[in-house]
Design an enzyme around this catalytic site. Structure first.
Site, PDB file in Angstrom:
ATOM      1  N   ASP A 103       0.804  -1.521  -0.211  1.00 17.78           N
ATOM      2  CA  ASP A 103      -0.332  -0.428  -0.045  1.00 17.78           C
ATOM      3  C   ASP A 103       0.985   1.294  -0.171  1.00 17.78           C
ATOM      4  O   ASP A 103       2.332   1.195   0.467  1.00 17.78           O
ATOM      5  CB  ASP A 103      -1.028  -0.092   1.405  1.00 17.78           C
TER       6      ASP A 103
HETATM    7  N1  URA Z   1      -1.210  -5.716   4.124  1.00 21.36           N
HETATM    8  C1  URA Z   1      -1.561  -4.513   3.488  1.00 21.36           C
HETATM    9  O1  URA Z   1      -2.830  -4.056   4.544  1.00 21.36           O
HETATM   10  N2  URA Z   1      -0.935  -3.671   3.338  1.00 21.36           N
HETATM   11  C2  URA Z   1       0.359  -3.681   2.490  1.00 21.36           C
HETATM   12  O2  URA Z   1       0.592  -2.633   1.774  1.00 21.36           O
HETATM   13  C3  URA Z   1       1.165  -5.149   2.616  1.00 21.36           C
HETATM   14  C4  URA Z   1       0.264  -5.980   3.172  1.00 21.36           C
END
Ligand code: URA
Length: 234
Positions: A103
């Site tokens: 993310d």
């Molecule tokens: N889980 C999440 O919530 N975000 C990420 O970027 C990776 C794993």
């Protein structure tokens, strides 16, 4: 491979532009200036220099990036800065695939590869590669057994998804690592939401046995060796 095609593939310009560079004497092959843009070269063996740049070439390249917060895991984006934008020369001349996105607000270990087969191996659920994250939580950690056994979250298509058993190793009251097999959209955040907590900050620290090189500054990359790559699949 023809030198004009080789240099155009490496983003030195269109075929036409590259031919102009060659005709103007900007390109040296094994120490000799050439004006023959149809010349056949062996990319892995011949030394090619364009202007001041010694051309770096390998048939396949896999990089580790220490992804900073605030950049998106995408190849292009009309507005946001992407992880690809952070890659400098010589690697910027290659086309990378992101093997397991993070993310925008997540940091840490990101693998980028030009090798399509390897990309598939890393992201294929059949290969069952554990990803480990360092998590900071809003509230003290509780209900770990529930989380470890599996919780129901929404996946990227808003469908119910039961997470596979995972491992939690608490560090202190509100800090823990979590080791998971899958990589569903927002998975770690949604898993902690499922037990009424909230992820405040998230960092991926390993994929398989390959650990983030903490000497990499945010945004920096390093090329992975065959041993490093082997560690992903251990
Ligand atoms: N889980 C999440 O919530 N975000 C990420 O970027 C990776 C794993």
């Amino acid at each position: 491979m023809r030198i004009d095609k080789f240099l155009s593939n490496l983003k030195f310009g269109s075929r036409k532009e590259v031919r102009e560079l060659i005709k103007k004497g900007y390109v040296t092959i094994n120490g000799q200036v050439t004006s023959d843009f149809g010349l056949d070269i062996s990319p892995a063996l011949d030394q090619v220099i364009v202007g001041e740049e010694t051309v770096y070439y390998k048939p396949f390249i896999t990089l580790m990036m220490n992804k900073p917060k605030g950049v998106v895991s995408a190849n292009t984006d009309p507005i946001e800065e992407t992880v690809i934008d952070l890659i400098g020369i010589p690697y910027a001349r290659f086309d990378f695939n992101i093997a397991g996105r993070l993310d925008k607000d997540t940091e840490g270990l990101l693998i980028l590869t030009t090798d399509g087969a390897m990309l598939h191996q890393i992201i294929s659920p059949n290969n069952e590669i554990y990803k480990t994250y360092l998590v900071e939580l809003r509230d003290p950690l509780s209900r770990t057994e529930e989380l470890q056994k599996g919780v129901t979250i929404k996946d990227g298509k808003n469908m119910d998804f039961l997470t596979k058993p995972c491992f939690i190793h608490p560090i202190n009251e509100t800090k823990t690592t979590i080791k998971i097999l899958e990589g569903k959209f927002h998975q770690v955040k949604r898993m902690f939401e499922a037990i009424d907590n909230e992820v405040i900050s998230l960092k991926r620290i390993s994929i398989g046995e390959l650990q983030l090189d903490e000497t990499l500054k945010p945004g920096e990359v390093k090329e992975l060796s065959q041993i490093d790559i082997g560690n992903i699949f251990h």
